[in-house]
Design a protein around this motif. Structure first.
Motif, PDB file in Angstrom:
ATOM      1  N   ARG A   1      21.261 -30.449 -75.579  1.00  0.00           N
ATOM      2  CA  ARG A   1      20.271 -30.395 -74.506  1.00  0.00           C
ATOM      3  C   ARG A   1      20.894 -31.245 -73.228  1.00  0.00           C
ATOM      4  O   ARG A   1      20.467 -30.698 -72.236  1.00  0.00           O
ATOM      5  CB  ARG A   1      19.057 -30.789 -75.029  1.00  0.00           C
ATOM      6  CG  ARG A   1      18.337 -29.968 -76.059  1.00  0.00           C
ATOM      7  CD  ARG A   1      16.744 -30.393 -76.165  1.00  0.00           C
ATOM      8  NE  ARG A   1      16.814 -31.827 -77.018  1.00  0.00           N
ATOM      9  CZ  ARG A   1      16.615 -31.658 -78.185  1.00  0.00           C
ATOM     10  NH1 ARG A   1      16.554 -30.729 -78.696  1.00  0.00           N
ATOM     11  NH2 ARG A   1      16.860 -32.871 -78.866  1.00  0.00           N
ATOM     12  N   GLU A   2      21.552 -32.162 -73.317  1.00  0.00           N
ATOM     13  CA  GLU A   2      21.951 -32.941 -72.254  1.00  0.00           C
ATOM     14  C   GLU A   2      23.160 -31.899 -71.606  1.00  0.00           C
ATOM     15  O   GLU A   2      22.710 -32.060 -70.255  1.00  0.00           O
ATOM     16  CB  GLU A   2      22.753 -34.164 -72.813  1.00  0.00           C
ATOM     17  CG  GLU A   2      22.123 -35.379 -73.103  1.00  0.00           C
ATOM     18  CD  GLU A   2      21.847 -36.313 -72.046  1.00  0.00           C
ATOM     19  OE1 GLU A   2      21.298 -35.616 -70.953  1.00  0.00           O
ATOM     20  OE2 GLU A   2      21.827 -37.488 -72.088  1.00  0.00           O
ATOM     21  N   GLU A   3      23.851 -31.507 -71.991  1.00  0.00           N
ATOM     22  CA  GLU A   3      24.844 -30.444 -71.394  1.00  0.00           C
ATOM     23  C   GLU A   3      24.087 -29.581 -70.696  1.00  0.00           C
ATOM     24  O   GLU A   3      23.936 -29.269 -69.424  1.00  0.00           O
ATOM     25  CB  GLU A   3      25.931 -30.013 -72.419  1.00  0.00           C
ATOM     26  CG  GLU A   3      26.818 -29.029 -71.452  1.00  0.00           C
ATOM     27  CD  GLU A   3      27.495 -28.095 -72.564  1.00  0.00           C
ATOM     28  OE1 GLU A   3      28.273 -27.129 -72.484  1.00  0.00           O
ATOM     29  OE2 GLU A   3      27.813 -28.546 -73.836  1.00  0.00           O
ATOM     30  N   ARG A   4      23.284 -28.710 -71.343  1.00  0.00           N
ATOM     31  CA  ARG A   4      22.317 -27.494 -70.794  1.00  0.00           C
ATOM     32  C   ARG A   4      21.524 -28.093 -69.802  1.00  0.00           C
ATOM     33  O   ARG A   4      21.033 -27.050 -68.908  1.00  0.00           O
ATOM     34  CB  ARG A   4      21.802 -26.755 -71.959  1.00  0.00           C
ATOM     35  CG  ARG A   4      22.732 -26.420 -73.205  1.00  0.00           C
ATOM     36  CD  ARG A   4      23.748 -25.336 -72.616  1.00  0.00           C
ATOM     37  NE  ARG A   4      24.962 -25.325 -73.694  1.00  0.00           N
ATOM     38  CZ  ARG A   4      24.876 -24.776 -74.928  1.00  0.00           C
ATOM     39  NH1 ARG A   4      23.785 -24.107 -75.370  1.00  0.00           N
ATOM     40  NH2 ARG A   4      26.223 -24.651 -75.735  1.00  0.00           N
ATOM     41  N   SER A   5      20.782 -28.994 -69.875  1.00  0.00           N
ATOM     42  CA  SER A   5      19.967 -29.463 -68.930  1.00  0.00           C
ATOM     43  C   SER A   5      20.356 -29.640 -67.527  1.00  0.00           C
ATOM     44  O   SER A   5      19.997 -29.277 -66.702  1.00  0.00           O
ATOM     45  CB  SER A   5      19.028 -30.769 -69.357  1.00  0.00           C
ATOM     46  OG  SER A   5      18.536 -31.192 -68.308  1.00  0.00           O
ATOM     47  N   ARG A   6      21.593 -30.356 -67.484  1.00  0.00           N
ATOM     48  CA  ARG A   6      22.312 -30.607 -66.129  1.00  0.00           C
ATOM     49  C   ARG A   6      22.434 -29.088 -65.412  1.00  0.00           C
ATOM     50  O   ARG A   6      22.361 -29.135 -64.251  1.00  0.00           O
ATOM     51  CB  ARG A   6      23.540 -31.412 -66.614  1.00  0.00           C
ATOM     52  CG  ARG A   6      23.246 -32.865 -66.734  1.00  0.00           C
ATOM     53  CD  ARG A   6      24.650 -33.535 -66.980  1.00  0.00           C
ATOM     54  NE  ARG A   6      24.240 -35.073 -67.305  1.00  0.00           N
ATOM     55  CZ  ARG A   6      23.946 -35.785 -66.882  1.00  0.00           C
ATOM     56  NH1 ARG A   6      23.590 -35.901 -65.409  1.00  0.00           N
ATOM     57  NH2 ARG A   6      23.744 -37.205 -67.396  1.00  0.00           N
TER      58      ARG A   6
ATOM     59  N   HIS B   1       9.508 -25.612 -72.343  1.00  0.00           N
ATOM     60  CA  HIS B   1       9.837 -26.394 -73.831  1.00  0.00           C
ATOM     61  C   HIS B   1      11.148 -26.682 -74.126  1.00  0.00           C
ATOM     62  O   HIS B   1      12.090 -25.710 -73.554  1.00  0.00           O
ATOM     63  CB  HIS B   1       9.172 -25.229 -74.916  1.00  0.00           C
ATOM     64  CG  HIS B   1       9.283 -25.841 -76.215  1.00  0.00           C
ATOM     65  ND1 HIS B   1      10.351 -25.946 -77.211  1.00  0.00           N
ATOM     66  CD2 HIS B   1       8.492 -26.578 -77.104  1.00  0.00           C
ATOM     67  CE1 HIS B   1       9.933 -26.430 -78.226  1.00  0.00           C
ATOM     68  NE2 HIS B   1       8.825 -26.947 -78.198  1.00  0.00           N
ATOM     69  N   HIS B   2      11.791 -27.708 -74.765  1.00  0.00           N
ATOM     70  CA  HIS B   2      12.959 -28.000 -75.036  1.00  0.00           C
ATOM     71  C   HIS B   2      13.893 -26.990 -75.526  1.00  0.00           C
ATOM     72  O   HIS B   2      15.182 -27.075 -75.523  1.00  0.00           O
ATOM     73  CB  HIS B   2      13.144 -29.121 -75.538  1.00  0.00           C
ATOM     74  CG  HIS B   2      12.553 -29.341 -77.179  1.00  0.00           C
ATOM     75  ND1 HIS B   2      13.216 -28.881 -78.240  1.00  0.00           N
ATOM     76  CD2 HIS B   2      11.274 -29.680 -77.414  1.00  0.00           C
ATOM     77  CE1 HIS B   2      12.549 -29.005 -79.193  1.00  0.00           C
ATOM     78  NE2 HIS B   2      11.305 -29.647 -78.854  1.00  0.00           N
ATOM     79  N   ARG B   3      13.456 -25.977 -76.339  1.00  0.00           N
ATOM     80  CA  ARG B   3      14.092 -24.924 -77.056  1.00  0.00           C
ATOM     81  C   ARG B   3      14.677 -23.995 -75.897  1.00  0.00           C
ATOM     82  O   ARG B   3      15.968 -23.568 -76.487  1.00  0.00           O
ATOM     83  CB  ARG B   3      13.405 -24.123 -77.897  1.00  0.00           C
ATOM     84  CG  ARG B   3      12.187 -23.218 -77.420  1.00  0.00           C
ATOM     85  CD  ARG B   3      11.415 -22.634 -78.303  1.00  0.00           C
ATOM     86  NE  ARG B   3      10.056 -21.766 -77.780  1.00  0.00           N
ATOM     87  CZ  ARG B   3      10.336 -20.472 -77.816  1.00  0.00           C
ATOM     88  NH1 ARG B   3      11.485 -19.848 -77.876  1.00  0.00           N
ATOM     89  NH2 ARG B   3       9.372 -19.789 -77.215  1.00  0.00           N
ATOM     90  N   VAL B   4      14.555 -24.076 -74.719  1.00  0.00           N
ATOM     91  CA  VAL B   4      15.192 -23.197 -73.874  1.00  0.00           C
ATOM     92  C   VAL B   4      16.534 -23.962 -73.535  1.00  0.00           C
ATOM     93  O   VAL B   4      17.647 -23.295 -73.119  1.00  0.00           O
ATOM     94  CB  VAL B   4      14.568 -23.088 -72.414  1.00  0.00           C
ATOM     95  CG1 VAL B   4      13.138 -22.614 -72.677  1.00  0.00           C
ATOM     96  CG2 VAL B   4      14.489 -24.487 -71.528  1.00  0.00           C
ATOM     97  N   LEU B   5      16.485 -25.440 -73.825  1.00  0.00           N
ATOM     98  CA  LEU B   5      17.869 -25.966 -73.517  1.00  0.00           C
ATOM     99  C   LEU B   5      18.934 -26.094 -74.731  1.00  0.00           C
ATOM    100  O   LEU B   5      19.874 -26.506 -74.468  1.00  0.00           O
ATOM    101  CB  LEU B   5      17.609 -27.402 -73.299  1.00  0.00           C
ATOM    102  CG  LEU B   5      16.542 -27.854 -72.154  1.00  0.00           C
ATOM    103  CD1 LEU B   5      16.398 -29.378 -71.880  1.00  0.00           C
ATOM    104  CD2 LEU B   5      17.344 -27.261 -70.825  1.00  0.00           C
ATOM    105  N   LEU B   6      18.297 -25.273 -75.800  1.00  0.00           N
ATOM    106  CA  LEU B   6      19.344 -25.012 -76.850  1.00  0.00           C
ATOM    107  C   LEU B   6      19.921 -23.568 -76.822  1.00  0.00           C
ATOM    108  O   LEU B   6      20.840 -23.355 -77.403  1.00  0.00           O
ATOM    109  CB  LEU B   6      18.695 -24.820 -78.053  1.00  0.00           C
ATOM    110  CG  LEU B   6      17.986 -26.385 -78.511  1.00  0.00           C
ATOM    111  CD1 LEU B   6      17.638 -26.394 -79.838  1.00  0.00           C
ATOM    112  CD2 LEU B   6      19.150 -27.223 -78.712  1.00  0.00           C
TER     113      LEU B   6
END
Length: 388
Positions: free
Chosen positions: A260-265, A363-368
């Motif tokens: 999530r850290e990587e994908r969020s950026r 929702h945070h699942r998008v960041l996976l």
């Protein structure tokens, strides 16, 4: 977005996620002699593992995150006549937990960049009745723990961290349990690790753990056979089945946080390029952000336009939600102990007023999801914004 994608429905990883580890844990709990913590070992093991991952001396599992807050406030001696500072922009569990103790929640404005508690605003509303300040690490972004430590030292007001969004997050290299204050977590269905419901406290010392343990089991000490209720409390105990699932969830938490850290950026950079879209800011002292939500604002929009945008995103398969209203703009807030009125609080919390009107979250699942999917999400978002 190209015309052949107008009706595209995106697919994201499912949530909750589970595997053979959860199934094995449930069977392990089922085959025990007891299904509650006093007859099994899953809750004890989960508490040890959760405390170790977060750098805390002790952890105590609870029925849910709201109860974790109520229990923490009780341990800290909060009761009728006391005041607790809470962020004005957060889920209402914060103020409800305070009111359930008989104390008064005092809404405090938040920062326009991180959406977390504004410590300067908190300092301005402290009174002799103020007992606790409750920062929320919103969407996994830490509140300013350095400034809060200074405020606590100067005033004697105790810090209680609401870490319901901050599983495995770090502030200047320190884990939540290494910051010296009680922290409350949630394992509700949408959270970063989940058993459908559940919660936990991280306790900074043995004394607070023992007090919390008594209060979470109706005041009874461990192995009590005489119904010796030593203090006030309630039944906040977690079941063995929930703990077994959470042990499995915990095993993949740090890996998911890293993704999530990587994908969020990547996603936030793409969303920031859309005119009129402002992603939640980040205090880089929070060197690991857990990303419970991907939050953005549309400054100047209306609540109606925001809801229409969320509906468009949902039609494309994007798990989108409007953000919380300020806690004092809910009817439930006014049914418990309170002070002031809506107009007074709104004047004192102008940032929360704006964010509560123009913010939405994914929702945070998008960041996976993989980065090509996130690029498509940004295209869908831009088209939905442009549609007005």
């Amino acid at each position: 977005m190209s015309s052949n994608r107008v009706d595209e429905v995106l697919t994201f990883p499912a949530w909750p996620q589970h595997g053979p580890e959860e199934r094995a844990g449930l069977l392990r709990a089922l085959d025990q002699e007891g299904w509650w913590r006093n007859g099994g070992s899953e809750v004890d093991s989960f508490e040890e593992e959760f405390a170790a991952l977060h750098g805390a001396p002790r952890a105590l599992a609870t029925t849910n995150g709201t109860h974790a807050l109520e229990l923490a406030l009780s341990v800290l001696g909060v009761g009728p006549g006391d005041e607790v500072l809470v962020p004005s922009f957060t889920f209402i569990s914060c103020s409800l937990a305070v009111q359930r103790t008989g104390a008064v929640p005092v809404p405090v404005d938040v920062r326009p960049d991180t959406y977390c508690l504004d410590v300067d605003a908190a300092a301005r509303v402290i009174t002799p009745r103020t007992k606790v300040v409750m920062p929320v690490h919103l969407a996994g972004q830490f509140a300013d723990m350095d400034a809060l430590a200074e405020l606590s030292s100067a005033t004697g007001v105790t810090v209680l961290q609401d870490a319901a969004h901050a599983h495995a997050a770090r502030w200047r290299g320190r884990r939540v349990g290494e910051l010296g204050s009680i922290a409350a977590f949630s394992f509700q269905n949408g959270k970063l690790m989940t058993a459908g419901e559940g919660g936990a406290l991280l306790l900074p010392d043995e004394e607070s753990y023992q007090e919390a343990y008594l209060r979470h089991g109706c005041g009874r000490p461990p192995k009590d056979r005489l119904y010796e209720h030593r203090t006030q409390g309630s039944n906040y105990r977690m079941t063995e089945f929930s703990a077994a699932v959470l042990r499995a969830q915990l095993s993949r938490l740090e890996e998911q946080v890293a993704v999530r850290e990587e994908r969020s950026r990547h996603l936030m950079a793409a969303l920031a390029r859309i005119p009129g879209v402002v992603p939640q800011g980040r205090d880089e002292r929070g060197d690991v952000k857990s990303h419970y939500m991907a939050m953005v604002r549309l400054p100047g929009t209306t609540a109606e336009r925001r809801l229409a945008l969320v509906d468009r995103l949902i039609s494309h398969g994007v798990p989108a939600f409007v953000a919380f209203p300020p806690v004092y703009r809910t009817s439930g807030f006014w049914e418990g102990p309170h002070t002031g009125d809506v107009d007074d609080l709104a004047k004192r919390c102008p940032v929360a007023e704006e964010i509560g009107n123009d913010c939405l979250w994914l929702h945070h699942r998008v960041l996976l999801a993989d980065t090509p999917v996130l690029d498509r999400l940004a295209e869908v978002f831009a088209s939905a914004v442009a549609a007005g």
